[in-house]
Enzyme design. Structure first.
Site, PDB file in Angstrom:
ATOM      1  CG  ASP A  74      -0.625  -0.265   2.849  1.00 17.89           C
ATOM      2  OD1 ASP A  74       1.366  -1.331   2.788  1.00 17.89           O
ATOM      3  OD2 ASP A  74      -1.020   0.449   3.361  1.00 17.89           O
ATOM      4  CD  GLU A 140       4.096   0.883   6.854  1.00 18.31           C
ATOM      5  OE1 GLU A 140       4.865   1.262   8.042  1.00 18.31           O
ATOM      6  OE2 GLU A 140       3.907   1.519   6.502  1.00 18.31           O
TER       7      GLU A 140
HETATM    8 ZN   LIG Z   1       6.537   2.066   4.160  1.00 12.89          ZN
END
Ligand SMILES: [Zn+2]
Length: 385
Positions: A74, A140
């Site tokens: 992501d 994340e």
């Molecule tokens: Zn990163």
């Protein structure tokens, strides 16, 4: 099967995987790993009030030692796309530089890991000594609740055991080979609230001004350092980021004052011990007179620290061989998924350059992609010797 890290990085950047979207990035990795003989698991996690997130786990081999290569596909949003010289998901190369969101954070590093792993697996005829796995999350850059933390639990429930992990976050300040992260500080947010009694400014004896109280408590909380640093960490730091009364009336003593703060803490503290320490300072300064409380935000950002030893030395050596640089062992910077991985095995971070992360026109030198692939490839040879 071998793969070109530059072509791979370009393909990954073309997937618009802004958290929480998968954007085709995991599908691409799945196809590649399956082609190399990895059994691949795509796992989606969800919980009330959050977006469901897709993740990927793939392991080849069943023997020890088991090396985990971890990362996230992501990316943060591109912001105003018209400000980009090269469109954020077009993956254009100009003068040896690849442009796009995720170029350094961290699709570039994932491409390098994939290229190195595929080359290594091919060199062993599809039978590596030991086990090699990819643990890739799509959560994340977001709130990080349906990503690595749950994927590790899922893997542990299946009986997976890890010996070491390399997380591919961008770690190098100036040049590839500058820095390995062997730890990061923990983070804790809180709000100090002081309650008074509202009243007329001309009649202060009938009121109790919380502004006086909060000023005293802020002072007390900051009066002494939290520690003086440790062998590998800078001193912990308490930083007030906002003081709020919200009073627009000139002749009114407000009823409440609030002050927000963040603490970045080292391996001298646990989150619990830190809360006790701050509350004891504030309690002492408040005495019987000031009515206060601290609202602690839920946090999952603990300290991680991997002590220098043979694993770190082996990685340093591989970096030196490719770049000629001796990497600094650092514990600086914000938090990362290593805070979760450290509960399962020792983890270090090494990836691309950190200057460009989250910026407009994020980019990476294609030469760095080639060099990082060579470093990861060296590491695999040495690790599975
Ligand atoms: Zn990163």
């Amino acid at each position: 099967m071998t793969a070109d890290p530059i072509a791979l990085a370009r393909d990954l950047i073309r997937c618009p995987s802004v958290t929480p979207a998968e954007g085709g990035a995991l599908a691409l990795i799945e196809k590649l790993l399956k082609g190399a003989g990895f059994p691949v698991h795509r796992v989606t996690f969800a919980e009330p009030g959050t977006d469901p997130i897709e993740n990927l786990y793939a392991r080849i081999g069943s023997a020890a030692p088991h090396l985990m290569l971890a990362g996230h596909t992501d990316v943060v949003p591109p912001g105003d796309e018209t400000k980009w010289t090269h469109p954020p998901f077009a993956s254009e190369i100009a003068d040896g530089v690849l442009y796009g969101r995720g170029a350094v954070d961290m699709k570039g590093a994932i491409a390098c890991k994939l290229a190195a792993a595929l080359d290594y697996v091919a060199a062993t005829g599809g039978k590596p000594k030991g086990s090699l796995s990819f643990l890739i999350t799509g959560d994340e850059e977001g709130i990080a609740v349906n990503g690595t933390v749950k994927l590790l639990q899922w893997a542990a429930e299946r009986g997976e055991k890890f010996d070491h992990c390399i997380l591919g976050e961008p770690t190098n300040p100036q040049a590839l080979g500058d820095m390995i992260k062997i730890g990061r500080r923990g983070s804790q947010n809180g709000t100090l609230v002081v309650t008074g009694t509202q009243g007329h400014v001309a009649y202060p004896e009938l009121a109790d001004n919380p502004v006086r109280g909060i000023a005293r408590l802020i002072e007390a909380a900051n009066a002494e350092p939290l520690d003086r640093g440790s062998a590998h960490f800078d001193p912990s730091n308490l930083e007030f980021t906002s003081v709020d009364v919200g009073n627009t009336t000139v002749n009114l003593i407000p009823a409440e004052a609030r002050a927000r703060f963040n603490i970045r803490f080292n391996d001298h503290h646990s989150r619990q011990a830190l809360r006790v320490l701050i509350e004891s300072r504030v309690r002492k300064a408040a005495g019987e007179r000031i009515r206060w409380r601290i609202d602690w935000e839920p946090s999952n950002a603990d300290v991680f620290f991997t002590a220098p030893g043979p694993f770190v030395a082996m990685i340093s050596k591989a970096i030196e061989e490719v770049t000629g640089r001796t990497p600094q062992l650092s514990t600086t910077g914000g938090t990362s998924d290593a805070r979760f991985i450290k509960d399962y095995c020792p983890v270090i971070e090494f990836g691309l350059l950190s200057q460009q992360m989250h910026k407009t026109d994020e980019h990476v030198a294609t030469a760095d992609l080639v060099a990082l692939t060579a470093i990861y490839r060296h590491i695999l040879d040495r690790y599975f010797q």
